[in-house]
Design a protein around this motif. Structure first.
Motif, mmCIF file in Angstrom:
data_model
loop_
_atom_site.group_PDB
_atom_site.id
_atom_site.type_symbol
_atom_site.label_atom_id
_atom_site.label_comp_id
_atom_site.label_asym_id
_atom_site.label_seq_id
_atom_site.Cartn_x
_atom_site.Cartn_y
_atom_site.Cartn_z
ATOM 1 N N ILE A 286 0.826 -1.206 0.000
ATOM 2 C CA ILE A 286 0.000 0.000 0.000
ATOM 3 C C ILE A 286 0.861 1.256 0.000
ATOM 4 O O ILE A 286 0.599 2.216 -0.724
ATOM 5 C CB ILE A 286 -0.928 0.012 1.236
ATOM 6 C CG1 ILE A 286 -1.836 -1.216 1.230
ATOM 7 C CG2 ILE A 286 -1.761 1.280 1.280
ATOM 8 C CD1 ILE A 286 -2.646 -1.377 2.491
ATOM 9 N N SER A 287 1.907 1.249 0.827
ATOM 10 C CA SER A 287 2.696 2.463 1.029
ATOM 11 C C SER A 287 3.538 2.840 -0.181
ATOM 12 O O SER A 287 3.676 4.025 -0.503
ATOM 13 C CB SER A 287 3.590 2.300 2.253
ATOM 14 O OG SER A 287 4.420 1.159 2.136
ATOM 15 N N ALA A 292 4.431 6.749 -4.671
ATOM 16 C CA ALA A 292 4.635 7.027 -6.093
ATOM 17 C C ALA A 292 3.431 7.710 -6.732
ATOM 18 O O ALA A 292 3.357 7.843 -7.954
ATOM 19 C CB ALA A 292 4.934 5.723 -6.838
ATOM 20 N N GLY A 293 2.477 8.141 -5.913
ATOM 21 C CA GLY A 293 1.316 8.858 -6.422
ATOM 22 C C GLY A 293 0.187 7.985 -6.900
ATOM 23 O O GLY A 293 -0.689 8.445 -7.642
ATOM 24 N N ILE A 294 0.171 6.717 -6.466
ATOM 25 C CA ILE A 294 -0.856 5.785 -6.926
ATOM 26 C C ILE A 294 -1.714 5.338 -5.747
ATOM 27 O O ILE A 294 -1.213 4.680 -4.828
ATOM 28 C CB ILE A 294 -0.224 4.538 -7.582
ATOM 29 C CG1 ILE A 294 0.683 4.944 -8.737
ATOM 30 C CG2 ILE A 294 -1.310 3.570 -8.053
ATOM 31 C CD1 ILE A 294 1.507 3.791 -9.277
ATOM 32 N N VAL A 395 7.558 -2.854 -6.339
ATOM 33 C CA VAL A 395 6.130 -3.167 -6.217
ATOM 34 C C VAL A 395 5.485 -2.876 -7.560
ATOM 35 O O VAL A 395 5.713 -1.811 -8.151
ATOM 36 C CB VAL A 395 5.477 -2.328 -5.103
ATOM 37 C CG1 VAL A 395 3.964 -2.551 -5.071
ATOM 38 C CG2 VAL A 395 6.092 -2.666 -3.755
ATOM 39 N N ILE A 396 4.684 -3.820 -8.034
ATOM 40 C CA ILE A 396 4.040 -3.692 -9.338
ATOM 41 C C ILE A 396 2.545 -3.467 -9.133
ATOM 42 O O ILE A 396 1.883 -4.221 -8.415
ATOM 43 C CB ILE A 396 4.276 -4.952 -10.190
ATOM 44 C CG1 ILE A 396 5.789 -5.202 -10.342
ATOM 45 C CG2 ILE A 396 3.612 -4.814 -11.557
ATOM 46 C CD1 ILE A 396 6.129 -6.534 -10.979
ATOM 47 N N VAL A 397 2.032 -2.417 -9.748
ATOM 48 C CA VAL A 397 0.615 -2.075 -9.630
ATOM 49 C C VAL A 397 -0.031 -2.190 -11.000
ATOM 50 O O VAL A 397 0.447 -1.591 -11.972
ATOM 51 C CB VAL A 397 0.422 -0.652 -9.084
ATOM 52 C CG1 VAL A 397 -1.060 -0.377 -8.831
ATOM 53 C CG2 VAL A 397 1.232 -0.442 -7.811
ATOM 54 N N ILE A 398 -1.121 -2.936 -11.072
ATOM 55 C CA ILE A 398 -1.835 -3.152 -12.331
ATOM 56 C C ILE A 398 -3.270 -2.677 -12.169
ATOM 57 O O ILE A 398 -3.978 -3.101 -11.246
ATOM 58 C CB ILE A 398 -1.826 -4.643 -12.728
ATOM 59 C CG1 ILE A 398 -0.388 -5.148 -12.873
ATOM 60 C CG2 ILE A 398 -2.615 -4.875 -14.011
ATOM 61 C CD1 ILE A 398 -0.280 -6.647 -13.106
ATOM 62 N N GLY A 399 -3.702 -1.765 -13.033
ATOM 63 C CA GLY A 399 -5.073 -1.287 -12.971
ATOM 64 C C GLY A 399 -5.196 0.184 -13.323
ATOM 65 O O GLY A 399 -4.193 0.899 -13.473
ATOM 66 N N GLU A 400 -6.421 0.642 -13.449
ATOM 67 C CA GLU A 400 -6.687 2.015 -13.878
ATOM 68 C C GLU A 400 -6.228 3.061 -12.861
ATOM 69 O O GLU A 400 -6.033 4.217 -13.211
ATOM 70 C CB GLU A 400 -8.181 2.186 -14.155
ATOM 71 C CG GLU A 400 -8.702 1.357 -15.320
ATOM 72 C CD GLU A 400 -7.986 1.676 -16.632
ATOM 73 O OE1 GLU A 400 -7.763 2.877 -16.908
ATOM 74 O OE2 GLU A 400 -7.641 0.731 -17.360
ATOM 75 N N VAL A 401 -6.016 2.659 -11.602
ATOM 76 C CA VAL A 401 -5.553 3.627 -10.605
ATOM 77 C C VAL A 401 -4.168 4.175 -10.940
ATOM 78 O O VAL A 401 -3.779 5.239 -10.461
ATOM 79 C CB VAL A 401 -5.522 3.007 -9.189
ATOM 80 C CG1 VAL A 401 -6.921 2.707 -8.691
ATOM 81 C CG2 VAL A 401 -4.639 1.763 -9.147
ATOM 82 N N VAL A 402 -3.440 3.461 -11.773
ATOM 83 C CA VAL A 402 -2.097 3.924 -12.161
ATOM 84 C C VAL A 402 -2.176 5.289 -12.835
ATOM 85 O O VAL A 402 -1.254 6.110 -12.725
ATOM 86 C CB VAL A 402 -1.430 2.882 -13.086
ATOM 87 C CG1 VAL A 402 -0.158 3.448 -13.720
ATOM 88 C CG2 VAL A 402 -1.123 1.610 -12.305
ATOM 89 N N GLY A 405 -3.362 9.560 -10.327
ATOM 90 C CA GLY A 405 -2.595 10.628 -9.697
ATOM 91 C C GLY A 405 -1.399 11.071 -10.497
ATOM 92 O O GLY A 405 -1.099 10.522 -11.556
ATOM 93 N N PRO A 406 -0.684 12.081 -9.989
ATOM 94 C CA PRO A 406 0.547 12.526 -10.651
ATOM 95 C C PRO A 406 1.651 11.505 -10.486
ATOM 96 O O PRO A 406 1.671 10.748 -9.524
ATOM 97 C CB PRO A 406 0.890 13.827 -9.906
ATOM 98 C CG PRO A 406 0.308 13.616 -8.543
ATOM 99 C CD PRO A 406 -0.953 12.842 -8.769
ATOM 100 N N THR A 407 2.544 11.469 -11.422
ATOM 101 C CA THR A 407 3.691 10.583 -11.336
ATOM 102 C C THR A 407 4.695 11.151 -10.348
ATOM 103 O O THR A 407 5.140 12.273 -10.485
ATOM 104 C CB THR A 407 4.374 10.402 -12.707
ATOM 105 O OG1 THR A 407 3.422 9.817 -13.605
ATOM 106 C CG2 THR A 407 5.590 9.497 -12.599
#
Length: 413
Positions: A286-287, A292-294, A395-402, A405-407
């Protein structure tokens, strides 16, 4: 009297009568501590704040709904005078003097026989700060000193060695995602009190530099394994040091129970009869995206998130992850330990219906000075990891939440 400093003392008020005159904000602030001390509190005031009334309704104090009267301080051991009537305060103070009752006055400290210190608590220790110069009392200054001492005790930056025998044992401490400031207050304090620290390579390394020189720090990756597997060697080391009477901290990255094998260590310690404390940590699942803004969830975008381990590829018979079902979810998918397998993971998700253009973000060394974010899609992530030379930990995040937010490429100060 003002030329002499106040004599500090701790009052044991359990079962003893304490009289509070006035039911306003001063009483509201002071009453909880008196109640916690076990005092028999009598409150005298025509009116009180809603919070004070709630204490009376709960039976924590006795409330006489009237102004102060001569004789109210009979049988009292301690009095707090905090009404808005200066004349009544003066009369009550005079009664306290005649009856030899220590008395605090909120309206005129010079006329009081006792002062209330700025107090704070940390792990069985009460910190009380008084200004020694009556002519230069500054409540904000004493409160600031109190806060600094209590914070230092809580976060381990102010260390007072224990001179009495401590109970040996092990604390499984989650160190958080990497930034040393993101360990919990309790975790940092236990580190400061440890005799031995057995750490993972993902534990916050900067915290180790703060340890006293007498603390033995052991890199779990370099334990002599012999005929044991790595985890068995770690378990044995924890048990052996604890049985030597030492206070041991097992420092882990993230949370001990999120892919940290914390339960295996807890079970081994329990079987050996070694007391163990578990201190949760902030999980990187989560953190790190947050740094990273996600956001892992966001209104109208993702109502759930799923965290899985990617250390075993989907086509490996040892895998326990239901990848086809994950492909059907509409929320966020967070993968830990998946840099080496993300190509296979992406292929599997696409094969089971996930859109190839689904956004993907890889956050390397999240929350540290070396944080780096690399964006891709499911269709391109396998190649992107190679061309961008993404390395663990990431950490790898997959989904529209990417895309919400800002990068953010580096941790916020």
């Amino acid at each position: 009297m003002a030329e002499h400093p106040a004599y500090p003392v701790g009052l044991r008020l359990t079962g003893r009568r304490v009289v509070v005159l006035g039911g306003g904000q001063v009483a509201q602030r002071r009453l909880p501590a008196l109640i916690a001390a076990g005092a028999d509190v009598l409150l005298v005031s025509p009116e009180v704040t809603p919070s004070v009334e709630a204490m009376a309704d709960a039976g924590e104090i006795t409330w006489h709904k009237r102004p102060y009267e001569e004789g109210d301080l009979a049988d009292a051991w301690y009095a707090l005078i905090a009404t808005g009537d200066t004349e009544a305060n003066t009369r009550a103070s005079a009664e306290a003097e005649r009856r030899r009752v220590w008395c605090v006055r909120s309206d005129d400290a010079d006329e009081a026989t006792a002062w209330t210190p700025a107090t704070g608590h940390s792990e069985g220790v009460t910190v009380a700060v008084l200004t020694t110069d009556a002519r230069g009392r500054d409540p904000r200054h004493t409160a600031a000193i109190r806060d600094a001492v209590v914070e230092g005790l809580r976060d381990g930056t102010l260390v007072a060695p224990h001179h009495r025998t401590r109970t040996p044992g092990v604390a499984l401490v989650g160190g958080g995602p990497g930034d040393p400031d993101l360990i919990t207050v309790r975790g940092r304090r236990l580190l400061a009190e440890a005799d031995v620290v057995i750490t993972d390579h993902l534990g916050p390394r900067d915290l180790l530099a703060e340890l006293p020189p007498n603390v033995e720090v052991i890199d779990a990756a370099k334990l002599p394994y012999g005929r044991f597997m790595a985890q068995e060697a770690i378990n044995n080391a924890l048990i052996e040091y604890a049985k030597q009477g030492k206070s041991v901290v097992r420092l882990k990255g993230g949370d001990p129970y999120v892919y940290g094998r914390g339960m295996e260590e807890f079970q081994a310690l329990a079987e050996a009869g070694v007391p163990c404390t578990v201190v949760p940590g902030i999980s990187s699942s989560i953190s790190v995206p947050g740094a990273a803004g996600i956001p892992v969830t966001h209104r109208g975008v993702a109502h759930e998130f799923t965290v899985v381990s990617g250390h075993i590829a989907p086509d490996d018979e040892r895998s326990l992850v239901d990848w086809p079902s994950l492909a059907k979810l509409t929320g966020t998918l967070v993968i830990l330990m998946g840099v080496a397998t993300i190509g296979k993971v992406a292929e599997t998700l696409i094969a089971h219906g996930k859109a190839p253009d689904t956004p993907v973000a890889l956050v390397q060394e999240g929350t540290t000075a070396g944080q780096r974010r690399v964006d891709a899609t499911l269709a391109t992530v396998g190649e992107t990891v190679k061309t961008e030379d993404v390395k663990p930990p990431a950490v790898i995040v997959i989904g529209e939440v990417v895309k919400v937010g800002p990068t953010v490429t580096a941790p916020r100060e």
